[in-house]
Design a protein around this motif. Structure first.
Motif: not given
Length: 268
Positions: A22-23, A36-37, A205-207, A211-213
């Protein structure tokens, strides 16, 4: 990295295809939309399979609950009460540890400890219970004239159910069943926040939104993106179920056709 390259790398990452890592920093809007998509594919998978299988079980449970025989009625009533009376999150939690126990007994149960199989079972049992109560209410509301007409034509048993009771039940229950289907797709976001782990960060998608949040300390970008995707998904569900509703009511005059009224559930 261009946005096109990002889409190529991460579009199917949630299923294990593409870039493995992941980035970690300097997150772009394209990366967040793409990942997310990508995770939304899991939500769609859970929702479609659970609705399809749950629909069959819900029909059987509704018929069982409406039966005169106590041996058919009581198991259906208790099944519906159990899954409607307990929170979905708790059902995920207990099911995961039950499946782990079964896994320790035999390797045949290994898939049940994975989200793709174990969580799917919980989802379809849960939606079957809620849908069964909707179908049961429709069975109890069948127009008396339809039953009398079936009797007059000599229809009984399976023939009467297939030609009269079942189509009318679906026509009466379909608007409420559409709401249940929408909520089920929304409820799929609980899968990876319950007992079922996301293996190698292959989440829904929520996972990825979470992660980004967590990484950016800014929930006001990934969560609106998540909401945007689910709004689009909801519109697709309403359109597809609306076409089925039109088909079920095609024989009725325009002013007597059941209208689709979507009511979003805030809590199960």
């Amino acid at each position: 990295m261009s946005c096109i390259q990002t889409i190529q790398d991460y579009a199917f990452r949630s299923f294990g295809y593409g870039e493995r890592l992941l980035p970690r920093s300097d997150f772009t809007l394209c990366e967040q939309f793409t990942l997310i998509g990508s995770g939304l594919l899991w939500n769609i998978y859970f929702g479609i399979i659970a609705v399809a299988v749950g629909f069959v079980l819900a029909t059987l449970l509704a018929v069982g609950k409406n039966a005169q025989s106590r041996w058919a009625r009581k198991p259906a009533e208790w099944f519906i009460f159990l899954f409607r009376g307990s929170p979905l999150f708790i059902q995920f939690f207990f099911a995961y540890f039950l499946f782990l126990k079964l896994k320790s007994v035999s390797s045949l149960f290994d898939p049940l400890s994975s989200a793709w199989a174990g969580a799917l079972i919980v989802l379809f049992l849960n939606t079957a219970a809620y849908s069964a109560d909707i179908f049961y209410g429709a069975l109890r509301s069948l127009p008396k004239g339809d039953i009398e007409a079936a009797d007059a034509y000599g229809l009984s048993g399976w023939s009467r159910f297939r030609r009269i009771s079942w189509p009318t039940m679906l026509r009466l229950a379909w608007p409420a069943y559409t709401n249940e289907a929408i909520f089920l797709f929304h409820a799929t976001t609980l899968v990876f926040f319950s007992g079922f782990p996301a293996w190698q960060q292959k989440g829904d998608a929520l996972y990825y939104a979470n992660y980004f949040a967590d990484k950016t300390f800014n929930p006001f970008i990934p969560y609106p993106i998540l909401a945007f995707y689910f709004i689009l998904l909801t519109l697709v569900i309403i359109s597809l179920f609306g076409m089925v509703n039109t088909r079920l009511n095609r024989h009725l005059p325009q002013n007597q056709r059941a209208k689709m009224k979507i009511k979003l559930n805030l809590i199960r």
